[in-house]
Design an enzyme around this catalytic site. Structure first.
Site, PDB file in Angstrom:
ATOM      1  N   ASN A 156      69.722  38.279  86.829  1.00  0.00           N
ATOM      2  CA  ASN A 156      70.668  37.687  87.780  1.00  0.00           C
ATOM      3  C   ASN A 156      69.958  37.624  89.131  1.00  0.00           C
ATOM      4  OD1 ASN A 156      72.737  36.956  89.463  1.00  0.00           O
ATOM      5  ND2 ASN A 156      73.992  38.782  89.106  1.00  0.00           N
ATOM      6  N   TRP A 157      69.508  36.428  89.470  1.00  0.00           N
ATOM      7  CA  TRP A 157      68.737  36.281  90.716  1.00  0.00           C
ATOM      8  C   TRP A 157      69.632  36.380  91.950  1.00  0.00           C
ATOM      9  CZ3 TRP A 157      64.941  31.563  89.617  1.00  0.00           C
ATOM     10  CH2 TRP A 157      64.097  31.900  88.532  1.00  0.00           C
ATOM     11  N   LYS A 158      70.942  36.302  91.766  1.00  0.00           N
ATOM     12  CA  LYS A 158      71.895  36.294  92.890  1.00  0.00           C
ATOM     13  C   LYS A 158      71.477  35.209  93.885  1.00  0.00           C
ATOM     14  CE  LYS A 158      72.996  41.042  91.786  1.00  0.00           C
ATOM     15  NZ  LYS A 158      73.457  42.352  92.205  1.00  0.00           N
TER      16      LYS A 158
ATOM     17  N   HIS B 195      81.428  38.964  87.811  1.00  0.00           N
ATOM     18  CA  HIS B 195      80.530  39.907  88.483  1.00  0.00           C
ATOM     19  C   HIS B 195      81.300  40.586  89.613  1.00  0.00           C
ATOM     20  CE1 HIS B 195      77.195  41.630  90.663  1.00  0.00           C
ATOM     21  NE2 HIS B 195      76.455  41.439  89.592  1.00  0.00           N
TER      22      HIS B 195
ATOM     23  N   GLU C 229      80.488  41.304  92.507  1.00  0.00           N
ATOM     24  CA  GLU C 229      80.316  40.660  93.820  1.00  0.00           C
ATOM     25  C   GLU C 229      81.264  39.473  93.958  1.00  0.00           C
ATOM     26  OE1 GLU C 229      76.074  40.266  93.507  1.00  0.00           O
ATOM     27  OE2 GLU C 229      75.898  42.450  93.617  1.00  0.00           O
TER      28      GLU C 229
ATOM     29  N   GLU D  29      78.648  46.946  84.269  1.00  0.00           N
ATOM     30  CA  GLU D  29      77.896  47.166  85.509  1.00  0.00           C
ATOM     31  C   GLU D  29      78.714  48.054  86.447  1.00  0.00           C
ATOM     32  OE1 GLU D  29      74.836  43.818  86.240  1.00  0.00           O
ATOM     33  OE2 GLU D  29      76.734  43.158  87.083  1.00  0.00           O
TER      34      GLU D  29
ATOM     35  N   GLY E  20      72.360  47.748  92.837  1.00  0.00           N
ATOM     36  CA  GLY E  20      71.557  47.643  94.055  1.00  0.00           C
ATOM     37  C   GLY E  20      71.408  48.930  94.830  1.00  0.00           C
TER      38      GLY E  20
ATOM     39  N   SER F 181      70.805  48.850  88.769  1.00  0.00           N
ATOM     40  CA  SER F 181      69.538  49.542  89.031  1.00  0.00           C
ATOM     41  C   SER F 181      68.737  49.808  87.756  1.00  0.00           C
ATOM     42  CB  SER F 181      69.777  50.846  89.821  1.00  0.00           C
ATOM     43  OG  SER F 181      70.367  50.553  91.075  1.00  0.00           O
TER      44      SER F 181
END
Ligand code: 13P
Length: 256
Positions: free
Chosen positions: A9-11, A99, A101, A172, A178, A218
């Site tokens: 997942n490159w975000k 997700h 986020e 997750e 992160g 992570s």
């Protein structure tokens, strides 16, 4: 045999040029994958056409382009949004849904995620459905109910056939995303077994055994092998470590 998957997942990271360089490096150095293993690169919308073109040129059937979001409606006045058909047009095979986020920064609620999931399933697209609890919930040991509720509200209305055909679940824990704090193998296995038992209770054991459950938060080259060795961990959804070939490739190797 259920699929093993490592998804990056490159975000909102990497220029298009850097993304194309990364995918080309991954293509040229990808180890030979077991038949049931897949790698999905979930890029920003602007990168997808170029990334999926690079992938298609290699005709590597186990490497896929994925998106990080979509809208549930087919078209219309939804400024800033991208439809599933648009994603299909640029060669996308899978979409991340739910997700943390997107849930947190964009207020995506259970019902919106359910509608997105339905639209993706109707389009025969693969769904990487994310779930996971915040730290405060983990601290009061409420993670099992929290994750069960996320799955029940947005995913478990599907039928067994749809679940089997289209769904991968990514656990997750928000406190691990992160932060450099990874769930221990015990914590990951315990939650993945819990998710599989919920799948079994809802859709039957045969379906539960077929659905891949990925770990994210992570996950890196140093810890991937021990996480993936857990019985119910079928791969990973990788953020920061997916942005460089030298940190992403060892994670793919850990799945093989
Ligand atoms: P990190 O691997 O950077 O913790 O991110 C995980 C993630 O959010 C993947 O979707």
């Amino acid at each position: 045999m259920r699929k093993k998957i490592v998804a990056g997942n490159w975000k909102m990271n990497l220029s298009i040029a850097d993304g194309v360089t990364l995918v080309n490096t991954i293509i040229s150095t990808l180890p030979s994958l077991p038949q049931e293993a897949h790698v999905i690169l979930c890029c920003p919308f602007t990168h997808l056409d170029r990334v999926s073109t690079s992938i298609r040129e290699t005709s590597h059937a186990q490497l896929h382009a994925g998106a990080q979001n979509c809208h549930d409606k087919a078209s219309g006045a939804f400024t800033g949004e991208v439809s599933i058909e648009m994603l299909k047009e640029v060669g996308v095979d899978a979409v991340i849904i739910g997700h943390s986020e997107r849930r947190h920064y964009f207020n995506e609620d259970h019902d919106f995620l359910k509608r997105k999931t339905d639209a993706l399933v109707a389009a025969d697209m693969h769904v990487l459905f994310c779930c996971g609890e915040p730290l405060a919930v983990r601290e009061r040991n409420g993670q099992n109910d929290y994750v069960a509720n996320q799955l029940t509200e947005s995913l478990f209305h599907l039928n067994a056939q749809q679940m089997k055909a289209c769904i991968t679940i990514a656990y997750e824990p928000i406190w691990a995303i992160g932060t450099g704090v990874t769930a221990s193998t015990e914590q990951a296995q315990e939650m993945h077994a819990h998710i599989r038992s919920l799948l079994s209770a809802t859709f039957g054991n045969e379906v539960a055994q077929e659905i891949s459950i990925l770990y994210g938060g992570s996950c890196n080259a140093a810890n991937a092998a021990e996480l993936f060795a857990c019985q119910d961990v079928d791969g990973g959804l990788i953020g920061g470590a997916a942005l460089k070939a030298e940190s992403f490739l060892p994670i793919i190797e850990a799945m093989c």
